[in-house]
Design a protein around this motif. Sequence first.
Motif, mmCIF file in Angstrom:
data_model
loop_
_atom_site.group_PDB
_atom_site.id
_atom_site.type_symbol
_atom_site.label_atom_id
_atom_site.label_comp_id
_atom_site.label_asym_id
_atom_site.label_seq_id
_atom_site.Cartn_x
_atom_site.Cartn_y
_atom_site.Cartn_z
ATOM 1 N N GLY A 30 0.797 -1.222 0.000
ATOM 2 C CA GLY A 30 0.000 0.000 0.000
ATOM 3 C C GLY A 30 0.829 1.271 0.000
ATOM 4 O O GLY A 30 0.361 2.324 0.422
ATOM 5 N N GLY A 31 2.075 1.190 -0.431
ATOM 6 C CA GLY A 31 2.956 2.349 -0.463
ATOM 7 C C GLY A 31 3.675 2.617 0.849
ATOM 8 O O GLY A 31 4.474 3.543 0.935
ATOM 9 N N ASP A 32 3.413 1.816 1.875
ATOM 10 C CA ASP A 32 4.085 1.992 3.160
ATOM 11 C C ASP A 32 5.437 1.289 3.149
ATOM 12 O O ASP A 32 5.528 0.111 2.793
ATOM 13 C CB ASP A 32 3.241 1.415 4.308
ATOM 14 C CG ASP A 32 1.993 2.229 4.581
ATOM 15 O OD1 ASP A 32 1.999 3.450 4.310
ATOM 16 O OD2 ASP A 32 1.011 1.653 5.072
ATOM 17 N N VAL A 33 6.474 2.025 3.532
ATOM 18 C CA VAL A 33 7.819 1.456 3.622
ATOM 19 C C VAL A 33 8.492 1.922 4.911
ATOM 20 O O VAL A 33 8.200 3.002 5.422
ATOM 21 C CB VAL A 33 8.707 1.832 2.414
ATOM 22 C CG1 VAL A 33 8.166 1.258 1.127
ATOM 23 C CG2 VAL A 33 8.893 3.323 2.304
ATOM 24 N N LEU A 34 9.364 1.085 5.424
ATOM 25 C CA LEU A 34 10.235 1.425 6.552
ATOM 26 C C LEU A 34 11.646 1.025 6.181
ATOM 27 O O LEU A 34 11.851 0.028 5.470
ATOM 28 C CB LEU A 34 9.833 0.675 7.820
ATOM 29 C CG LEU A 34 8.621 1.169 8.581
ATOM 30 C CD1 LEU A 34 8.367 0.265 9.782
ATOM 31 C CD2 LEU A 34 8.809 2.603 9.038
ATOM 32 N N PHE A 35 12.597 1.784 6.652
ATOM 33 C CA PHE A 35 14.000 1.483 6.428
ATOM 34 C C PHE A 35 14.687 1.288 7.772
ATOM 35 O O PHE A 35 14.434 2.035 8.717
ATOM 36 C CB PHE A 35 14.699 2.637 5.700
ATOM 37 C CG PHE A 35 14.281 2.800 4.274
ATOM 38 C CD1 PHE A 35 15.003 2.196 3.254
ATOM 39 C CD2 PHE A 35 13.176 3.559 3.941
ATOM 40 C CE1 PHE A 35 14.619 2.352 1.931
ATOM 41 C CE2 PHE A 35 12.784 3.716 2.624
ATOM 42 C CZ PHE A 35 13.504 3.112 1.610
ATOM 43 N N ILE A 36 15.544 0.291 7.848
ATOM 44 C CA ILE A 36 16.457 0.128 8.971
ATOM 45 C C ILE A 36 17.842 0.396 8.420
ATOM 46 O O ILE A 36 18.304 -0.301 7.514
ATOM 47 C CB ILE A 36 16.413 -1.285 9.574
ATOM 48 C CG1 ILE A 36 15.043 -1.572 10.181
ATOM 49 C CG2 ILE A 36 17.506 -1.446 10.623
ATOM 50 C CD1 ILE A 36 14.893 -2.987 10.700
ATOM 51 N N ASP A 37 18.482 1.433 8.954
ATOM 52 C CA ASP A 37 19.845 1.742 8.538
ATOM 53 C C ASP A 37 20.787 1.194 9.589
ATOM 54 O O ASP A 37 21.035 1.827 10.615
ATOM 55 C CB ASP A 37 20.039 3.242 8.358
ATOM 56 C CG ASP A 37 21.370 3.581 7.713
ATOM 57 O OD1 ASP A 37 22.230 2.674 7.605
ATOM 58 O OD2 ASP A 37 21.560 4.746 7.316
ATOM 59 N N GLY A 38 21.270 0.005 9.330
ATOM 60 C CA GLY A 38 22.198 -0.657 10.238
ATOM 61 C C GLY A 38 23.623 -0.210 10.036
ATOM 62 O O GLY A 38 24.528 -0.697 10.705
ATOM 63 N N ARG A 39 23.839 0.748 9.128
ATOM 64 C CA ARG A 39 25.177 1.304 8.937
ATOM 65 C C ARG A 39 25.407 2.472 9.887
ATOM 66 O O ARG A 39 26.534 2.837 10.154
ATOM 67 C CB ARG A 39 25.355 1.777 7.495
ATOM 68 C CG ARG A 39 25.185 0.656 6.475
ATOM 69 C CD ARG A 39 25.242 1.169 5.072
ATOM 70 N NE ARG A 39 24.115 2.081 4.866
ATOM 71 C CZ ARG A 39 23.702 2.513 3.686
ATOM 72 N NH1 ARG A 39 24.324 2.124 2.607
ATOM 73 N NH2 ARG A 39 22.681 3.322 3.583
ATOM 74 N N ALA A 40 24.305 3.061 10.370
ATOM 75 C CA ALA A 40 24.393 4.197 11.284
ATOM 76 C C ALA A 40 24.692 3.703 12.696
ATOM 77 O O ALA A 40 24.392 2.574 13.051
ATOM 78 C CB ALA A 40 23.073 4.968 11.268
ATOM 79 N N THR A 41 25.281 4.579 13.493
ATOM 80 C CA THR A 41 25.546 4.264 14.897
ATOM 81 C C THR A 41 24.918 5.348 15.753
ATOM 82 O O THR A 41 25.368 6.480 15.708
ATOM 83 C CB THR A 41 27.061 4.193 15.172
ATOM 84 O OG1 THR A 41 27.642 3.251 14.288
ATOM 85 C CG2 THR A 41 27.340 3.792 16.596
ATOM 86 N N PRO A 42 23.881 5.031 16.494
ATOM 87 C CA PRO A 42 23.162 3.762 16.555
ATOM 88 C C PRO A 42 22.290 3.578 15.314
ATOM 89 O O PRO A 42 22.017 4.547 14.599
ATOM 90 C CB PRO A 42 22.297 3.913 17.815
ATOM 91 C CG PRO A 42 22.025 5.377 17.904
ATOM 92 C CD PRO A 42 23.289 6.046 17.392
ATOM 93 N N PRO A 43 21.847 2.363 15.050
ATOM 94 C CA PRO A 43 20.973 2.117 13.892
ATOM 95 C C PRO A 43 19.708 2.978 13.969
ATOM 96 O O PRO A 43 19.229 3.295 15.059
ATOM 97 C CB PRO A 43 20.621 0.636 14.022
ATOM 98 C CG PRO A 43 21.731 0.053 14.820
ATOM 99 C CD PRO A 43 22.116 1.133 15.787
ATOM 100 N N THR A 44 19.202 3.348 12.800
ATOM 101 C CA THR A 44 18.005 4.180 12.745
ATOM 102 C C THR A 44 16.890 3.455 12.007
ATOM 103 O O THR A 44 17.138 2.583 11.178
ATOM 104 C CB THR A 44 18.282 5.527 12.044
ATOM 105 O OG1 THR A 44 18.728 5.274 10.704
ATOM 106 C CG2 THR A 44 19.340 6.324 12.794
ATOM 107 N N VAL A 45 15.660 3.850 12.327
ATOM 108 C CA VAL A 45 14.474 3.333 11.661
ATOM 109 C C VAL A 45 13.672 4.533 11.195
ATOM 110 O O VAL A 45 13.461 5.480 11.954
ATOM 111 C CB VAL A 45 13.621 2.478 12.623
ATOM 112 C CG1 VAL A 45 12.330 2.039 11.955
ATOM 113 C CG2 VAL A 45 14.406 1.272 13.113
ATOM 114 N N GLY A 46 13.257 4.524 9.928
ATOM 115 C CA GLY A 46 12.475 5.633 9.406
ATOM 116 C C GLY A 46 11.800 5.266 8.106
ATOM 117 O O GLY A 46 11.908 4.145 7.623
#
Length: 100
Positions: A30-46
């Motif tokens: 439905g066009g909904d997406v989430l990203f987990i950036d495990g390269r960032a410290t600390p990891p981010t979710v957005g």
Amino acid sequence: MTIDQIEAQMKARALNFVGLGALVKFDLGGGDVLFIDGRATPPTVGRQGAAPDTTLTISGDNLMKLADGKLAPTLAFMTGKLKVSGNMGIALKLANMLED
């Protein structure tokens, strides 16, 4: 479960993704997406991200079941509830992190 609730729950678990070393996109439909950036410290979710290393297609409800340990990643993949495109190794690493 709304995208806002899913995002909040995944943000609360962001430290579980230390060591992932990759950008993972969850396509929730439905066009909904989430990203987990495990390269960032600390990891981010957005909800914003660049080109991911791996994309996981899964419903929001099934994502929360995975995160809560109520759905095994292998079972989700084998039954078609989870589809993986991109680096399968990253998907397996993330599965282990979700199970912990």
